[in-house]
Write an enzyme that holds these catalytic residues in place. Structure first.
Site, PDB file in Angstrom:
ATOM      1  N   HIS A 136       0.827  -1.213   0.000  1.00 30.28           N
ATOM      2  CA  HIS A 136       0.000   0.000   0.000  1.00 30.28           C
ATOM      3  C   HIS A 136       0.863   1.266   0.000  1.00 30.28           C
ATOM      4  O   HIS A 136       0.508   2.268   0.639  1.00 30.28           O
ATOM      5  CB  HIS A 136      -0.960   0.014   1.198  1.00 30.28           C
ATOM      6  CG  HIS A 136      -1.667  -1.289   1.375  1.00 30.28           C
ATOM      7  ND1 HIS A 136      -2.687  -1.691   0.555  1.00 30.28           N
ATOM      8  CD2 HIS A 136      -1.473  -2.306   2.255  1.00 30.28           C
ATOM      9  CE1 HIS A 136      -3.092  -2.898   0.926  1.00 30.28           C
ATOM     10  NE2 HIS A 136      -2.372  -3.290   1.953  1.00 30.28           N
ATOM     11  N   CYS A 137       1.977   1.206  -0.708  1.00 30.46           N
ATOM     12  CA  CYS A 137       2.902   2.350  -0.770  1.00 30.46           C
ATOM     13  C   CYS A 137       3.303   2.809   0.627  1.00 30.46           C
ATOM     14  O   CYS A 137       3.476   4.002   0.877  1.00 30.46           O
ATOM     15  CB  CYS A 137       2.293   3.516  -1.547  1.00 30.46           C
ATOM     16  SG  CYS A 137       1.790   3.084  -3.201  1.00 30.46           S
ATOM     17  N   ALA A 138       3.426   1.868   1.569  1.00 33.26           N
ATOM     18  CA  ALA A 138       3.750   2.235   2.950  1.00 33.26           C
ATOM     19  C   ALA A 138       4.691   1.191   3.555  1.00 33.26           C
ATOM     20  O   ALA A 138       4.358   0.545   4.551  1.00 33.26           O
ATOM     21  CB  ALA A 138       2.465   2.360   3.768  1.00 33.26           C
TER      22      ALA A 138
END
Lengths: 182, 149
Positions: A136-138
């Site tokens: 999640h781009c995290a």
């Protein structure tokens, strides 16, 4: 936003935008052109060199009209209701981990025990249920949570409680499916 | 509500490799190491190869990922151990073509020669999962290239 992809809005403070140099050059953004220097038109043309994404911009306008008509507060209320309902239903599944606080945006991030989120996502996909799986781009958050990846179900104005019920049923089936093969 | 086609992806043999991976662990002594990620999904493989005189003498892997990526790594190590580098790369190309649904060149090896790898054929019907299956193979290709240098 329910609009077309490939179009967006540049929002900024006017005096800063006025001081910025354009990064794209093209028709409609020129004031005077000399052999060794040029000047640019005023905002917003300075940043709109060349043929714009016409269909996209019209589509984006229609999407904004649509969202305004439904109302942002109504959308948020709907999302909150679904997220709360989903959280209550999903917590009752055996062997599920749910991440994040109770107060949350319109989404639920989770993992099924012993099932990699990509496998959960593929299984749910085959039932017609779309969830996001991965970082999640995290990546720093995944490290903090000490997980390789997570799955996430997000709700929007077109979702209903029935969708949540289908998700919960799908998760139970997924658990069963991978429980059997392992 | 039923799982259409899910069994074509999650074959028993894939699940067996996922649950009981072959050649998982660390190699002792001199070897090449390649670490590769699929940044969008979080799969990670740490592949170690022992190559001598152009022959892949041993291979082990560690890492984390979904059933497809980890089973593919397990199957890959099984098939390349004992092969020469050229053949390992050839088989990798066959696998890549298989994933892309393209015609597989069977001049040197038949699909039957590839053992359990055939079970991954179903992945080609799940485009989002192809990169899971190919991760270990890409790592292997990078590893044997390193050996060339």
């Amino acid at each position: 936003m329910c609009g077309p992809t490939g179009v967006g809005v540049l929002y900024g403070k006017q005096h800063l935008l006025e001081n910025m140099e354009p990064v794209e050059f093209g028709g409609e953004m020129i004031d005077f052109v000399n052999l060794y220097d040029s000047t640019w038109k005023e905002l917003p043309w300075k940043f709109e060199g060349g043929t714009p994404i016409i269909a996209g911009a019209i589509g984006l306008g229609a999407a904004i009209d649509f969202l305004n008509e439904v109302g942002m507060e109504a959308i948020e209320e709907h999302e909150q209701e679904l997220a709360k309902y989903a959280l209550e239903q999903m917590e009752q599944i055996d062997g599920i981990t749910i991440y994040g606080p109770r107060e949350r945006a319109g989404l639920v991030t989770f993992n099924l025990d012993d099932v990699h989120p990509h496998d959960s996502a593929t299984a749910l996909d085959s039932l017609g249920i779309a969830v996001r799986a991965g970082h999640h781009c995290a990546q720093p958050l995944m490290k903090e949570l000490q997980v390789a990846a997570t799955a996430r179900a997000s709700f929007y104005l077109y979702n209903s409680k029935q969708d949540v019920d289908l998700l919960v049923e799908g998760l139970r089936k997924t658990k069963e499916y991978f429980g059997d093969v392992f | 509500m039923s799982f259409n086609n899910l069994d074509t992806l999650y074959r028993q043999v894939i699940m067996d490799h996922y649950k009981n991976p072959r050649n998982r662990g660390k190699l002792e002594g001199d070897h090449i190491t390649v670490e590769l990620n699929n940044p969008t999904c979080g799969d990670r493989i740490d592949l170690q190869l022992k190559v001598n005189d152009g022959i892949v003498e041993d291979a082990k892997f560690e890492g984390e990922g979904c059933s497809i990526s980890m089973s593919s790594a397990s199957m890959m190590t099984q098939v390349i151990i004992g092969k020469n580098v050229e053949d390992a790369v050839k088989i990798s190309k066959m696998f890549s073509d298989m994933m892309l649904g393209e015609e597989v060149d069977t001049a040197d090896y038949k699909l039957e020669d590839l053992g359990d790898i055939q079970a991954l054929q179903g992945v080609s019907k799940f485009p989002a999962r192809i990169k899971c299956a190919t991760l270990a193979w890409k790592a292997m290709e990078q590893g044997v290239e390193k050996e060339d240098e």
